[in-house]
Design a protein around this motif. Sequence first.
Motif, mmCIF file in Angstrom:
data_model
loop_
_atom_site.group_PDB
_atom_site.id
_atom_site.type_symbol
_atom_site.label_atom_id
_atom_site.label_comp_id
_atom_site.label_asym_id
_atom_site.label_seq_id
_atom_site.Cartn_x
_atom_site.Cartn_y
_atom_site.Cartn_z
ATOM 1 N N ARG A 297 19.816 42.063 38.750
ATOM 2 C CA ARG A 297 21.244 41.863 39.007
ATOM 3 C C ARG A 297 21.465 40.797 40.070
ATOM 4 N NH1 ARG A 297 25.028 45.271 37.248
ATOM 5 N NH2 ARG A 297 26.289 45.122 39.134
ATOM 6 N N THR A 298 22.540 40.067 39.933
ATOM 7 C CA THR A 298 22.885 39.002 40.867
ATOM 8 C C THR A 298 24.263 39.263 41.462
ATOM 9 O OG1 THR A 298 23.976 37.633 39.201
ATOM 10 C CG2 THR A 298 21.583 37.386 39.446
ATOM 11 N N ALA A 299 24.611 38.501 42.494
ATOM 12 C CA ALA A 299 25.944 38.620 43.093
ATOM 13 C C ALA A 299 27.020 38.269 42.075
ATOM 14 C CB ALA A 299 26.047 37.707 44.312
ATOM 15 N N GLN A 300 26.716 37.321 41.200
ATOM 16 C CA GLN A 300 27.670 36.942 40.163
ATOM 17 C C GLN A 300 27.910 38.099 39.204
ATOM 18 O OE1 GLN A 300 26.582 33.458 37.964
ATOM 19 N NE2 GLN A 300 28.518 33.343 36.865
ATOM 20 N N ASP A 301 26.855 38.873 38.911
ATOM 21 C CA ASP A 301 27.016 40.053 38.063
ATOM 22 C C ASP A 301 27.981 41.033 38.709
ATOM 23 O OD1 ASP A 301 25.261 39.126 36.168
ATOM 24 O OD2 ASP A 301 23.540 40.204 36.951
ATOM 25 N N ALA A 302 27.822 41.247 40.013
ATOM 26 C CA ALA A 302 28.687 42.193 40.715
ATOM 27 C C ALA A 302 30.144 41.740 40.667
ATOM 28 C CB ALA A 302 28.223 42.358 42.160
ATOM 29 N N ASP A 303 30.385 40.443 40.864
ATOM 30 C CA ASP A 303 31.748 39.927 40.808
ATOM 31 C C ASP A 303 32.348 40.097 39.415
ATOM 32 O OD1 ASP A 303 31.901 39.244 43.432
ATOM 33 O OD2 ASP A 303 31.441 37.126 43.144
ATOM 34 N N ALA A 304 31.509 39.942 38.391
ATOM 35 C CA ALA A 304 31.994 40.078 37.017
ATOM 36 C C ALA A 304 32.458 41.487 36.730
ATOM 37 C CB ALA A 304 30.901 39.675 36.024
ATOM 38 N N GLU A 305 31.963 42.464 37.510
ATOM 39 C CA GLU A 305 32.372 43.848 37.316
ATOM 40 C C GLU A 305 33.632 44.205 38.103
ATOM 41 O OE1 GLU A 305 28.619 45.911 38.228
ATOM 42 O OE2 GLU A 305 28.812 46.798 36.241
ATOM 43 N N GLY A 306 34.209 43.248 38.820
ATOM 44 C CA GLY A 306 35.444 43.526 39.543
ATOM 45 C C GLY A 306 36.532 43.973 38.574
ATOM 46 N N GLN A 307 37.399 44.849 39.041
ATOM 47 C CA GLN A 307 38.444 45.399 38.177
ATOM 48 C C GLN A 307 39.548 44.373 37.913
ATOM 49 O OE1 GLN A 307 38.962 49.997 39.045
ATOM 50 N NE2 GLN A 307 39.321 48.789 40.876
ATOM 51 N N ILE A 308 40.070 44.419 36.702
ATOM 52 C CA ILE A 308 41.257 43.638 36.363
ATOM 53 C C ILE A 308 42.323 44.617 35.906
ATOM 54 C CG2 ILE A 308 42.242 41.883 34.851
ATOM 55 C CD1 ILE A 308 39.516 40.582 34.695
ATOM 56 N N SER A 309 43.497 44.520 36.500
ATOM 57 C CA SER A 309 44.590 45.428 36.186
ATOM 58 C C SER A 309 45.615 44.738 35.295
ATOM 59 C CB SER A 309 45.262 45.905 37.482
ATOM 60 O OG SER A 309 46.434 46.636 37.187
ATOM 61 N N ILE A 310 45.944 45.407 34.188
ATOM 62 C CA ILE A 310 46.994 44.925 33.284
ATOM 63 C C ILE A 310 48.138 45.937 33.365
ATOM 64 C CG2 ILE A 310 47.595 44.299 30.920
ATOM 65 C CD1 ILE A 310 44.579 43.950 30.392
ATOM 66 N N HIS A 311 49.313 45.484 33.737
ATOM 67 C CA HIS A 311 50.442 46.393 33.888
ATOM 68 C C HIS A 311 51.160 46.555 32.551
ATOM 69 C CE1 HIS A 311 50.196 46.780 38.285
ATOM 70 N NE2 HIS A 311 49.609 45.608 38.180
ATOM 71 N N LEU A 312 51.340 47.820 32.166
ATOM 72 C CA LEU A 312 51.881 48.155 30.852
ATOM 73 C C LEU A 312 53.296 48.709 30.983
ATOM 74 C CD1 LEU A 312 48.767 49.955 29.304
ATOM 75 C CD2 LEU A 312 49.384 47.533 29.137
ATOM 76 N N PRO A 313 54.311 47.880 30.809
ATOM 77 C CA PRO A 313 55.686 48.381 30.874
ATOM 78 C C PRO A 313 56.089 49.072 29.578
ATOM 79 C CG PRO A 313 55.700 46.039 30.441
ATOM 80 C CD PRO A 313 54.259 46.424 30.633
ATOM 81 N N HIS A 314 57.219 49.740 29.606
ATOM 82 C CA HIS A 314 57.783 50.370 28.416
ATOM 83 C C HIS A 314 57.929 49.355 27.285
ATOM 84 C CE1 HIS A 314 60.491 52.627 25.817
ATOM 85 N NE2 HIS A 314 61.404 51.676 25.944
ATOM 86 N N ASN A 315 57.616 49.767 26.069
ATOM 87 C CA ASN A 315 57.778 48.949 24.865
ATOM 88 C C ASN A 315 56.874 47.720 24.878
ATOM 89 O OD1 ASN A 315 58.708 48.140 22.367
ATOM 90 N ND2 ASN A 315 60.619 47.276 23.140
ATOM 91 N N SER A 316 55.620 47.926 25.268
ATOM 92 C CA SER A 316 54.640 46.837 25.213
ATOM 93 C C SER A 316 53.523 47.210 24.252
ATOM 94 C CB SER A 316 54.067 46.544 26.601
ATOM 95 O OG SER A 316 53.458 47.694 27.165
ATOM 96 N N LEU A 317 52.965 46.215 23.592
ATOM 97 C CA LEU A 317 51.822 46.392 22.695
ATOM 98 C C LEU A 317 50.620 45.700 23.304
ATOM 99 C CD1 LEU A 317 50.553 47.215 19.897
ATOM 100 C CD2 LEU A 317 51.178 44.908 19.126
ATOM 101 N N LEU A 318 49.558 46.460 23.522
ATOM 102 C CA LEU A 318 48.296 45.906 24.002
ATOM 103 C C LEU A 318 47.299 45.934 22.852
ATOM 104 C CD1 LEU A 318 46.772 45.092 26.790
ATOM 105 C CD2 LEU A 318 45.679 47.314 26.472
ATOM 106 N N VAL A 319 46.709 44.797 22.538
ATOM 107 C CA VAL A 319 45.681 44.714 21.504
ATOM 108 C C VAL A 319 44.321 44.624 22.185
ATOM 109 C CG1 VAL A 319 44.812 43.481 19.495
ATOM 110 C CG2 VAL A 319 47.280 43.561 19.941
ATOM 111 N N MET A 320 43.472 45.622 21.942
ATOM 112 C CA MET A 320 42.096 45.580 22.436
ATOM 113 C C MET A 320 41.247 44.937 21.348
ATOM 114 S SD MET A 320 41.653 49.232 24.417
ATOM 115 C CE MET A 320 42.728 50.285 23.434
#
Length: 428
Positions: A297-320
């Motif tokens: 594992r590298t420091a870059q690997d650790a940064d890649a695991e940082g959380q990303i938050s997507i805010h989901l308001p009413h009446n939104s469609l999220l495609v995974m």
Amino acid sequence: MKAFLAGSRKRKSTEEAPRHDANDDEPTEVKLALLSSLHPQIEQDILMDVLLAHDGSVKEASASLRHVRPEPIRSGVIGYQQSLKQYALPSADPASPAQAKKLKSKKGSTLHLFDPQDVAEHTPCSIIHNFLPPDVANDLLKELLAESETFERITFKLFDNVVSSPHTSSFYVDSYEKLMSQKSEYYYNGAQLTDVRRITPQLSKVKPIVQETVNQEIQHRIKTRHPGGKKLKYQSPHPWVPNSAFVNCYNGAQQSVGYHSDQLTYLGPRAVIGSISLGVAREFRVRRVLPKDADTRTAQDADAEGQISIHLPHNSLLVMHAEMQEEWKHCIVPALSIDPHPIAGNRRINITYRDYRARMHPSETPRCACKIPCILRVVQRKRENFGKYFWMCHAGNVPDKEGCSFFQWAEFDDDGNPIFNKKFGKPP
């Protein structure tokens, strides 16, 4: 401005020394405090995002903030925000991307994304705000709020303890035949579902709208984000056709679900899921899955695991999209507070439409000695065989039942259809 999120800043010449920020060695908390004192009108979350966008440089982050006047966001509200692209430093040459830096996650921090372009560029998802006509969204919400009064908590075994899901849910299918099949042939967490229902009128009304939109998003994703504009290996080339839906109800700020990947057992590899959010807005977080081998594992690997938050308001469609389940994990985090919705109150309704593939029916997949259809999983913990699929017994997740040691590598053709090897053959 697109270059701000897509490119990295280049030096004017190979002999130019990198610039040093006097605050580079300070802790993030100190840098954030400095930025806050310089730009008191901008909220802390935005300051953190801009600081990360400029690799922790207070000087560059502050310079980028001087040329915009962002509208203040009401504290505690999860909703819309202008794109973070607005915080890019203006380039001397408008046609050149050389002045831009790439926005990226950092270990131990959460990067908040609101703008659909930001979400598409930095996560395996796409989001559409105001997805349904308002009256259709409200009718669907009212119908499912009434349904949710009788939803159940799913019970399963975790590390020899019997636990219940932190929210309630139910499963919906198109016909009575499929309902009976779900109750008698399909297994989840090693057990059969008890709460399976016929699709409701509003769920049925919305389904073709979701199907059309998700297929458009899939094709756009392939053209704009996939190497060579081609589908991923194992991704289905056929149109996505939702034939089932899990509906979840999160009642109050503390109901949540931890980091996980959705089961691929009946969806097949490289699955796509369409998820509608109604009622209270909540925070959907994703993080990249990387091997845990400590020696590689590298420091870059650790940064890649940082959380990303997507805010989901009413009446939104999220495609995974097809990258999601194998390479990322996602969760709904508990909230410190929530803004009540005029119809839903403190509740959030989430609908995940899914395409159960015929070739992944339990009659087409391996069974272990426990006579329970095996679960399909993917190697995520070690670099060796990382991303390789396998079948395993899942009976051990059933309360009061022990599983067996059945294991079999899973093979698929390029379109994600299962191939059975000579040793095991096709299941009986």
